[in-house]
Design a protein around this motif. Structure first.
Motif: not given
Length: 447
Positions: A8-30
């Motif tokens: 469980x230390x390494x996760x690659x589900x789409x939901x996890x990757x989306x949840x951990x892809x950014x903070x609350x700041x603006x994004x320059x890419x996706x």
């Protein structure tokens, strides 16, 4: 590492990757991370960085993700290294007024833990109930009590840091004083994960005040309230908290909490004194602000204390983030009145709306500009111009482009406005020394 994710230390589900892809700041890419690693110990962090360094894989270390400058936004094919599970308070030494914590410890939880000893951890960002000590260290976070107790750097004595190649480095000390060698601890504080990953911090604790007194002072104009900040300073009182809210910000609080602040004036100062002299300092502050024409809540009324807590959430509302931009600049306190006036001019010149909230005690302002969604592309262009001019205005006033949120991804475009090329190049060389392959949070913090 466990590439199969069995632990469980390494996760690659789409939901996890989306949840951990950014903070609350603006994004320059996706971009999404290739996978997310949830470190549980120092050895996990070392293994991730050693692997990433050998294979030239970008690594973005992350705490709670409450930042607002894009400091943990994912880059292409990166690993997001979450430190949230490293959440142990390793040691509290009341007699030494020191604590040792892992990076995933939530700021407010540390405060609760040391309060039973009559101590406090002074830095208190608005997100102190969510943000982690590791994230606070990475951005040199501030907060409401900065006016008296300083920012995160002023409370960090030592760090354990894992370098890009997996080496564990110990910096600093456990004593309040110490000047042996270069101050690498302060270099890591505010480096936004670009030089190493903090795996523990030795922090200084302060005395929890036996008494505090809170003051709510309503002024007819923002200029008058800003002048009140200087008036308190002239009386040589150092409040623990001094917050500035304009009418727009008061309206946000009214909408969220059912108060009627906006009907009581054009601006509000919230002041808190603490320590054994809290009552004496309160009396001095009340007299100084009354002389400026402020209308004060009655002494002993708990409205001011409640408003200070409401203020922590006063920057958010139901406006569409696409049509709103907020900033984090700081100016010398002597320039507060002039800069607040300049912000109003900028808003008028570009036809955008403005509200201001500020840690007025140390000159750190958070202006927010916005336009109506129906203004479309033209409105967004006006918004961008107003934002740039507000940053230029802060620099012209002798200030800085960021007081407490860090550079992240979003503010790199302005860094060259503040720092000369020779300084930028020296920072690039420092980055290369600590991270030769450039794997640590690339595209953040420096140009």
């Amino acid at each position: 590492m466990d590439p199969d994710g069995r632990s469980g230390k390494v996760q690659d589900s789409a939901a996890t990757r989306i949840a951990y892809c950014r903070d609350f700041g603006p994004r320059e890419d996706d971009f999404l991370p290739a996978f997310v690693v949830f470190a549980e110990c120092v050895e996990d962090v070392q293994a991730v960085l050693s692997y990433a360094n050998d294979h030239a894989v970008p690594v973005i270390a992350r705490g709670a993700g409450t930042g607002v400058s894009g400091g943990v936004n994912a880059s292409e094919n990166c690993i997001v290294l979450s430190l949230e599970r490293m959440d142990r308070i390793l040691e509290i030494r009341p007699e030494d007024e020191v604590a040792v914590v892992e990076p995933g410890v939530v700021n407010g939880d540390l405060g609760d833990a040391v309060a039973e000893y009559g101590l406090m951890y002074a830095p208190d960002p608005a997100s102190y109930r969510q943000s982690t000590i590791g994230g606070n260290v990475a951005t040199n976070a501030g907060g409401l009590r900065c006016a008296k107790y300083g920012v995160t750097r002023d409370s960090v004595l030592g760090l354990d840091v894992v370098l890009a190649d997996g080496t564990l480095l110990h910096t600093g000390r456990s004593t309040f004083k110490g000047v042996a060698g270069y101050d690498l601890t302060s270099l890591f504080v505010g480096s936004e994960g670009t030089l190493g990953v903090v795996v523990s911090a030795t922090v200084r604790l302060r005395y929890l005040s036996p008494e505090s007194r809170s003051i709510a002072a309503f002024f007819p104009t923002v200029e008058a309230a800003a002048a009140g900040v200087l008036a308190v300073g002239r009386h040589r009182v150092q409040p623990a908290i001094m917050e500035f809210l304009d009418a727009g910000t008061m309206a946000v609080i009214d909408a969220g909490f059912g108060t009627d602040l906006a009907s009581r004036g054009g601006a509000l100062l919230l002041v808190r004194t603490d320590g054994h002299g809290a009552r004496v300092e309160e009396a001095i502050v009340r007299e100084a602000l009354t002389r400026l024409g402020a209308q004060l809540a009655a002494a002993g009324d708990d409205i001011a204390a409640r408003l200070i807590e409401m203020r922590r959430s006063s920057r958010g509302d139901i406006q569409d983030d696409e049509y709103r931009v907020g900033e984090d600049v700081a100016v010398p306190r002597s320039q507060l009145v002039a800069y607040v006036h300049r912000l109003s001019e900028i808003a008028t010149e570009h036809g955008v709306m403005l509200r201001i909230v500020a840690h007025a005690g140390d000159g750190n302002l958070h202006p927010t500009f916005w336009v109506a969604p129906e203004d479309g592309a033209d409105g967004l262009e006006r918004l961008a111009r107003a934002l740039d001019e507000s940053v230029r205005g802060a620099l012209d006033a002798g200030g800085t482009i960021t007081g407490e949120h860090g550079i992240g991804q979003f503010k790199r475009r302005w860094l060259g406005w503040e720092q000369q090329e020779e300084v930028l190049e020296l920072q690039r060389q420092i980055k290369k020394l600590f991270d030769p392959h450039g794997i640590l949070n690339p595209g953040k913090a420096i140009l």
